[in-house]
Motif scaffolding. Structure first.
Motif, PDB file in Angstrom:
ATOM      1  N   GLN A 304       3.606  26.554   0.081  1.00 50.05           N
ATOM      2  CA  GLN A 304       4.197  27.217  -1.086  1.00 50.05           C
ATOM      3  C   GLN A 304       5.677  26.940  -1.244  1.00 50.05           C
ATOM      4  O   GLN A 304       6.195  26.985  -2.361  1.00 50.05           O
ATOM      5  N   ASP A 305       6.369  26.626  -0.153  1.00 49.35           N
ATOM      6  CA  ASP A 305       7.747  26.133  -0.293  1.00 49.35           C
ATOM      7  C   ASP A 305       7.712  24.886  -1.190  1.00 49.35           C
ATOM      8  O   ASP A 305       8.510  24.742  -2.116  1.00 49.35           O
ATOM      9  N   ALA A 306       6.776  23.998  -0.864  1.00 50.12           N
ATOM     10  CA  ALA A 306       6.685  22.733  -1.603  1.00 50.12           C
ATOM     11  C   ALA A 306       6.340  22.979  -3.072  1.00 50.12           C
ATOM     12  O   ALA A 306       6.909  22.346  -3.972  1.00 50.12           O
ATOM     13  N   TYR A 307       5.445  23.921  -3.299  1.00 50.10           N
ATOM     14  CA  TYR A 307       5.029  24.219  -4.680  1.00 50.10           C
ATOM     15  C   TYR A 307       6.203  24.790  -5.469  1.00 50.10           C
ATOM     16  O   TYR A 307       6.366  24.515  -6.658  1.00 50.10           O
ATOM     17  N   ASN A 308       7.037  25.579  -4.806  1.00 52.65           N
ATOM     18  CA  ASN A 308       8.191  26.183  -5.455  1.00 52.65           C
ATOM     19  C   ASN A 308       9.225  25.116  -5.823  1.00 52.65           C
ATOM     20  O   ASN A 308       9.814  25.145  -6.909  1.00 52.65           O
ATOM     21  N   LEU A 309       9.445  24.175  -4.901  1.00 51.78           N
ATOM     22  CA  LEU A 309      10.511  23.186  -5.130  1.00 51.78           C
ATOM     23  C   LEU A 309      10.091  22.100  -6.120  1.00 51.78           C
ATOM     24  O   LEU A 309      10.918  21.597  -6.884  1.00 51.78           O
ATOM     25  N   ALA A 310       8.796  21.750  -6.138  1.00 54.62           N
ATOM     26  CA  ALA A 310       8.361  20.549  -6.870  1.00 54.62           C
ATOM     27  C   ALA A 310       8.668  20.618  -8.372  1.00 54.62           C
ATOM     28  O   ALA A 310       9.217  19.672  -8.947  1.00 54.62           O
ATOM     29  N   TRP A 311       8.334  21.729  -9.010  1.00 52.73           N
ATOM     30  CA  TRP A 311       8.530  21.758 -10.466  1.00 52.73           C
ATOM     31  C   TRP A 311      10.014  21.780 -10.811  1.00 52.73           C
ATOM     32  O   TRP A 311      10.441  21.222 -11.816  1.00 52.73           O
ATOM     33  N   LYS A 312      10.819  22.386  -9.918  1.00 47.86           N
ATOM     34  CA  LYS A 312      12.262  22.453 -10.176  1.00 47.86           C
ATOM     35  C   LYS A 312      12.891  21.054 -10.033  1.00 47.86           C
ATOM     36  O   LYS A 312      13.683  20.629 -10.866  1.00 47.86           O
ATOM     37  N   LEU A 313      12.504  20.349  -8.945  1.00 46.60           N
ATOM     38  CA  LEU A 313      13.022  18.996  -8.734  1.00 46.60           C
ATOM     39  C   LEU A 313      12.652  18.096  -9.911  1.00 46.60           C
ATOM     40  O   LEU A 313      13.473  17.297 -10.376  1.00 46.60           O
TER      41      LEU A 313
END
Ligand SMILES: Cc1cc2nc3c(=O)[nH]c(=O)nc-3n(C[C@H](O)[C@H](O)[C@H](O)COP(=O)(O)OP(=O)(O)OC[C@H]3O[C@@H](n4cnc5c(N)ncnc54)[C@H](O)[C@@H]3O)c2cc1C
Length: 516
Positions: A304-313
């Motif tokens: 979920q860290d990855a899911y949180n960062l991906a759309w922002k990046l």
């Protein structure tokens, strides 16, 4: 620039990030110092929130096919059955996946690796990050290549998904405060028969500790976890045969072990990085936080860290949003990690503490309380929301803007928007909301009001008034007149009773730094 995003580490966290970026049209470079995927099962529990994300990624079906639903936990105290806590469908109505799925980390990594290949990506194995130098608009990363030579590459951003001994964390001088627990644990994947209830979790509590038997795929396959007996601490090459007497002593002499395919001892630490970002580098997963495995949260939290960062990046790299949006990654995920460390710490101490009073509590009281409490619907729902990670919210995030006019028990800005079955069109069928909304953009849900047409940054859904919809909204405490702007990851960005003209555009400009 060689790549927009260099992902260091192809464990579950790195693979999730690579998948999420690839399906948003980016081509990250993902490297791992190992020669290939890990063959160890390590994490076993896949939580409901992870399965919801898997569904958006198109791999939930495969995970369900390979995994086993955890239907119940059987608690044994000093060899006698004490209680059964039903777990199957414990979160009914809250998620399409109202249970915990037992599926080994190796299978999770395999499924994500396959999906990444379908999306055109591939892990570069045998490639290790050894150096990082940050410039104004990029990072120079030194990689040790498969032939042993070093190569410098440039990346706009670096994602440290490189586990507990993270090089990205160390090269950025970010502290990892915390400590190891005093006990040494063992984990063994075995073929065994005994009194264990098949296909369910079996928890053996005893005065001085515990043994956990997790059901694994295949006939009589179990993962056994326990504390290494005191006499074996520090013994070179302690193996499974050494711990069998203590397991038999507690879990019953009728226990027969036929084979052991994996045995490992490990010391558990609880630590959290002092920050999750340094300039153009981010920390995710075990690189950012490690804690006890109680509650099967570690792998899921990294995903979920990855899911949180991906759309922002993606929004920042595409030039749509301002780079300040990336500050919200830490603002949202650091508190999640800290809460997790606190709760797993408390739960863990109750399970491993060898004080005689705690031992008594564990064997005489804990099982009964757990079983009684889980009979109560509110306790069951609270426990499920916590463990399944569907209850994680970002209410204090700078991205969460509470609108006026919503009652306190309605979903609020920052919450994961609830799973609903709605008629999305007046003459249409009842649809699963999570399937109807993709996670590649913002969605505006309008209840009891409408707005003109569509918008390039979000999709508008005017939900019709309808007896079925009213009932469903009532169940989720959503007022008949309200609006919810959902972020790509399904969390509420902005909400309120009545949408004012220009409010969404203002939110996107002010909070996300969208450029018009
Ligand atoms: C014995 C054991 C049992 C566990 N049980 C559970 C459980 O039941 N439930 C649960 O949720 N969690 C469990 N965990 C924790 C879980 O395994 C981790 O939370 C999870 O693996 C974290 O994933 P990650 O991708 O963040 O890191 P990792 O899985 O550690 O992956 C990091 C990757 O980075 C690579 N790497 C490291 N440094 C570099 C470098 N310099 N350059 C290139 N590559 C690099 C490594 O080779 C590795 O592949 C357990 C862990 C252990 C050890």
């Amino acid at each position: 620039m060689d790549t927009d995003v260099l992902i260091v580490g192809a464990g579950p966290t790195g693979l999730m990030l690579a998948n999420q970026l690839a399906r948003r049209g980016l081509r990250p470079l993902i490297i791992d110092r190992h020669a290939g995927p890990s063959l160890q099962t390590r994490a076993l529990g896949v939580q409901a929130r992870t399965l919801e994300i898997y569904a958006q990624l198109g791999i939930a079906g495969r995970a369900l096919q390979l995994g086993k639903r955890g239907n119940g936990a059987n608690i044994w105290a000093e060899g006698k059955p004490m209680a059964r806590v039903p777990l199957g469908d414990v979160g009914r109505g809250m998620t399409p996946y109202p249970y915990i799925l037992i599926l080994g980390q190796d299978d999770n990594e395999r499924i994500m690796g396959e999906r990444l290949r379908e999306l055109g990506g591939a892990v570069q194995w045998n490639t290790e990050l050894t150096g990082l130098k940050e410039a104004r608009d990029h990072v120079v990363a030194t990689l040790k290549q498969p032939d042993g030579t070093a190569r410098d590459i440039t990346a706009a951003w670096v994602a440290g998904c490189d586990g507990a001994r993270s090089a990205v964390r160390e090269l950025n001088g970010i502290g990892f405060p915390g400590a190891p627990y005093e006990h040494v644990f063992f984990v063994a994947d075995v073929e065994a028969t005994g009194a264990m209830v098949p296909d369910e979790l079996n928890v053996y509590l005893w005065r001085k500790g515990f043994h956990l038997f997790f059901p694994m795929r295949g006939q009589d396959h179990w993962r056994v976890v326990g504390i290494l007996p005191e006499a074996l601490k520090g013994k070179e090459g302690a193996g499974f045969d050494d711990v069998v007497p203590s397991i038999r002593g507690e879990a019953g002499s009728g226990l027969e072990f036929k084979a052991c395919s994996w045995f490992s001892t490990y010391r558990i630490h609880h630590r959290s990085a002092s920050r999750f970002r340094a300039g153009r580098c981010f920390l995710l997963g075990d690189a950012a936080h490690i804690h006890s495995p109680v509650g099967a949260q570690g792998m899921n939290t990294g995903l979920q860290d990855a899911y949180n960062l991906a759309w922002k990046l993606t929004l920042v790299i595409s030039g749509r949003a301002d780079a300040k949006l990336l500050d919200t990654y830490g603002a949202e995920r650091v508190p999640v990690a800290q809460r997790l460390l606190g709760t797993t710490d408390r739960a863990f101490m109750l399970v491993v503490n060898d004080h005689w009073l705690v031992g008594l509590l564990r064997t005489k009281v804990l099982a009964r309380i757990a079983a009684l409490a889980m009979d109560l619907a509110p306790v069951r729902r609270f426990a499920f929301r916590t463990v399944s990670q569907t209850g994680i919210h970002y209410r204090a995030s700078p991205l969460s803007e509470p609108g006026g006019g919503l009652p306190g028990d309605a979903p609020q800005a920052g919450d994961r928007f609830p799973w609903l079955q709605l008629k999305m069109r007046a003459d249409g069928p009842v649809e699963d909301l999570f399937r109807a909304l993709d996670d590649l953009r913002f969605h505006l849900l309008l209840f009891g009001q409408s707005t003109a047409g569509s918008h390039k940054d979000f999709q508008v859904h005017s939900i019709p008034a309808d007896p079925h919809n009213e009932e469903e909204l009532d169940r989720a405490r959503i007022p008949a007149t309200s609006f919810y702007l959902l972020r790509p990851d399904g969390h509420v960005a902005l909400c309120g009773a009545q949408l004012k003209p220009g409010a969404i555009e203002r939110y996107l400009t002010d909070r996300l730094g969208f450029r018009s």
